[in-house]
Design an enzyme around this catalytic site. Structure first.
Site, mmCIF file in Angstrom:
data_model
loop_
_atom_site.group_PDB
_atom_site.id
_atom_site.type_symbol
_atom_site.label_atom_id
_atom_site.label_comp_id
_atom_site.label_asym_id
_atom_site.label_seq_id
_atom_site.Cartn_x
_atom_site.Cartn_y
_atom_site.Cartn_z
ATOM 1 N N TRP A 174 -0.255 -0.407 -22.524
ATOM 2 C CA TRP A 174 -1.207 -0.924 -21.528
ATOM 3 C C TRP A 174 -2.235 -1.858 -22.149
ATOM 4 C CZ3 TRP A 174 -3.016 -0.259 -16.392
ATOM 5 C CH2 TRP A 174 -4.382 -0.491 -16.179
ATOM 6 N N ASN A 201 -5.973 -3.982 -20.820
ATOM 7 C CA ASN A 201 -6.845 -4.510 -19.763
ATOM 8 C C ASN A 201 -7.807 -5.545 -20.328
ATOM 9 O OD1 ASN A 201 -7.821 -1.611 -20.304
ATOM 10 N ND2 ASN A 201 -9.523 -2.262 -19.070
ATOM 11 N N ASP A 202 -9.089 -5.398 -20.182
ATOM 12 C CA ASP A 202 -10.027 -6.513 -20.397
ATOM 13 C C ASP A 202 -9.896 -7.227 -21.746
ATOM 14 O OD1 ASP A 202 -10.900 -4.864 -18.375
ATOM 15 O OD2 ASP A 202 -12.910 -4.598 -19.154
ATOM 16 N N GLN A 218 -8.742 -4.403 -24.447
ATOM 17 C CA GLN A 218 -8.643 -2.976 -24.116
ATOM 18 C C GLN A 218 -7.173 -2.577 -24.206
ATOM 19 O OE1 GLN A 218 -11.485 -0.620 -22.606
ATOM 20 N NE2 GLN A 218 -11.951 -1.850 -24.405
ATOM 21 N N PHE A 248 -14.751 1.270 -24.867
ATOM 22 C CA PHE A 248 -14.702 0.394 -23.702
ATOM 23 C C PHE A 248 -15.123 -1.035 -24.083
ATOM 24 C CE2 PHE A 248 -15.026 3.392 -19.730
ATOM 25 C CZ PHE A 248 -13.844 4.000 -20.110
ATOM 26 N N SER A 249 -15.235 -1.872 -23.060
ATOM 27 C CA SER A 249 -15.368 -3.320 -23.292
ATOM 28 C C SER A 249 -16.669 -3.728 -23.967
ATOM 29 C CB SER A 249 -15.238 -4.064 -21.968
ATOM 30 O OG SER A 249 -13.897 -4.025 -21.564
HETATM 31 C C1 FRU Z 1 -13.229 -3.299 -16.504
HETATM 32 C C2 FRU Z 1 -13.572 -1.976 -17.170
HETATM 33 C C3 FRU Z 1 -14.863 -2.085 -17.966
HETATM 34 C C4 FRU Z 1 -14.696 -1.011 -18.983
HETATM 35 C C5 FRU Z 1 -13.223 -1.095 -19.290
HETATM 36 C C6 FRU Z 1 -12.571 0.208 -19.677
HETATM 37 O O1 FRU Z 1 -11.859 -3.416 -16.241
HETATM 38 O O2 FRU Z 1 -13.650 -0.961 -16.217
HETATM 39 O O3 FRU Z 1 -16.027 -1.953 -17.187
HETATM 40 O O4 FRU Z 1 -15.495 -1.204 -20.110
HETATM 41 O O5 FRU Z 1 -12.607 -1.620 -18.141
HETATM 42 O O6 FRU Z 1 -11.248 -0.001 -20.058
#
Ligand code: FRU
Length: 495
Positions: free
Chosen positions: A21, A23-24, A40, A83-84
């Site tokens: 996976w 994400n950000d 992420q 996290f981000s």
């Molecule tokens: C945005 C978010 C951020 C957080 C991160 C966790 O997609 O929710 O606010 O830091 O993803 O993965």
């Protein structure tokens, strides 16, 4: 690291997770002549919940090396997720600021209680090996009217002062941005809150703040803004406010010392497609402001899915890097010129049907505006003529039997015609005139740029056949298509 051979939908020129996976985008920067893109990352599976910082580096945005996991969630301050966050390079080191997420065991709602939201700092001299973690801020340092949802630091420097913005959720379920200042990057003092008077989402994530073309840009991701027919069509938004330097100077409509209300009517979405969220920007040393977004959205409330790639063992990607400019009060986004190094085999096209034998391409189409010679002003005064005239001007691009990209009567529509969207159906925008469209098709990802990047629609797309697209273009003036080859991505450091 070995990738499964059976990955029909893997992308060629978008950064993806080596496995599992993504994400950000996080910690974007150009440090010691190298681009760094952290992200992420949950390597253990396409829907896994651990959150680490994966790390890619590149000399030129098209040759990439996966450097492994830069930050793991392995200490008491970030036990349930690194996290981000952002990178800061002005002082000669690569310094990272991120959110350590902690979920205590117990009967908590994890909104008002049970969650730790820590700002953590690490630094590196070589861009690859990072120092011990240092805790900078924790829940006790946030104003009392905030829930435990405070995260995603972005740091910059003005004169001799460092600034940090964080996204937050207030106890009355309003999203807001917290602004802190510091003289040494270690001790931070709360300066002000930036929020809207009216309802505009219950949480604002991933803020960013920077100067661009003489304006100040404040970006963030408000969650839960009410859906409208032509705006805010995803459950969570990603967009920006533009302020003039003068507005910033006096504080935007300042009411009391610590609160700056901003007008939600001035908020503009960055991308109106199905799959875009959590954008971050950085300043490349040649002066460009470059944005990467997450080419996906969070699992919550989603009407659509990514089953075909989950079955391949991975999920999500970033967008391509986009150069930002401000033109006539709006941010324009445009794929960085470096991507043109991936072009091969150029074809000139006109209206009609063309079969493209390539799984990735870059298609630029320009349209003659006001083709019948009618005067726009005349249309304004004659409503009947206006409707008829507009109707005559249908401009459309169809991708196989799957997708229609269409403009007519001041409305732009991106529509899936079958199940190749896995539940994705329609996205719309009001656009007065259509001058040009650029479509980047990368196997199972589309980025559609309209009117020189004034509007962008990003979406996943799962065609049955990825290697061939039957294009049907109507109403175009001129079109050029480049087939695109894959970026080189060295995954030998994978884990
Ligand atoms: C945005 C978010 C951020 C957080 C991160 C966790 O997609 O929710 O606010 O830091 O993803 O993965």
């Amino acid at each position: 690291m070995s990738l499964s051979k059976n990955q029909k939908y893997r992308l060629k020129f978008h950064l993806m997770p080596p496995k599992g996976w993504m994400n950000d985008p996080n910690g974007l920067c150009f440090y010691k002549e190298v681009y760094h893109v952290f992200f992420q990352y949950a390597p253990s599976g396409p829907c896994a919940y651990e959150r680490y910082w994966g790390h890619y580096t590149s000399p030129d945005l098209v040759h990439w090396k996966y450097e492994g996991i830069a930050i793991r969630s392995d200490c008491a301050w970030d036990l349930n997720g690194a996290f981000s966050g952002c990178a800061f390079t002005d002082d000669g080191m690569l310094e990272l600021f991120y959110t350590g997420n902690v979920e205590e065991e117990g009967d908590y709602d994890y909104i008002n209680a049970g969650r730790g939201a820590n700002v953590i700092y690490v630094h590196s001299e070589d861009g690859v090996h990072f120092s011990e973690k240092k805790l900078l801020l924790s829940n006790k340092d946030y104003p009392a009217d905030y829930t435990c949802h405070v995260r995603d630091p972005k740091v910059w420097k003005e004169g001799d002062t460092y600034h940090m913005v964080l996204g937050g959720r207030k106890k009355d379920d309003k999203g807001a941005i917290l602004h802190y200042v510091s003289k040494d990057k270690m001790q931070w003092e709360f300066k002000e809150e930036i929020s809207a008077e009216e309802d505009f989402g219950f949480m604002w994530e991933c803020p960013d703040f920077f100067a661009l073309d003489g304006q100040q840009v404040l970006m963030c991701c408000p969650q839960g803004v009410a859906r409208e027919e032509y705006r805010y069509q995803n459950p969570h938004q990603a967009g920006y406010w533009l302020f003039s330097a003068a507005e910033c100077e006096k504080g935007v409509k300042q009411q009391n010392e610590n609160v700056q209300p901003i007008e939600t009517s001035r908020f503009k979405e960055l991308d109106k497609g199905f799959d875009f969220y959590a954008p971050q920007t950085f300043f490349a040393s040649d002066g460009r402001r470059i944005l990467y977004g997450w080419g996906g959205v969070s699992e919550m409330d989603k009407e659509y899915c990514n089953t075909p790639i989950i079955e391949e063992g991975w999920q999500h990607s970033l967008t391509v890097p986009r150069e930002l400019r401000v033109v006539n009060g709006t941010i324009r986004q445009w794929p960085v010129k470096e991507l043109e190094a991936l072009h091969y085999d150029v074809v000139g096209l006109t209206d009609g049907v063309t079969t493209v034998e390539a799984d990735a391409f870059d298609l630029e189409i320009s349209f003659a505006t006001n083709t019948t010679g009618e005067d726009i002003a005349k249309k304004e005064t004659d409503k009947i003529l206006c409707t008829e005239h507009y109707c005559a001007e249908k401009k459309e691009i169809q991708l196989s039997e799957d997708i229609s990209v269409c403009w007519q009567g001041g409305v732009f529509i991106l529509q899936f015609l079958n199940d190749s969207g896995c539940g994705r159906r329609v996205r719309k925008a009001k656009i007065d005139e259509l001058r040009n469209i650029r479509i980047l098709k990368d196997v199972s990802m589309l980025e559609i740029y309209i009117n020189d990047g004034e509007y962008v629609f990003t979406t996943r797309y799962y065609p049955k056949v990825v290697t061939q697209t039957v294009l049907n273009i109507k109403g175009c003036d001129r079109a050029t298509l480049w087939k695109m080859k894959a970026m080189e991505v060295d995954l030998s450091n994978g884990e």
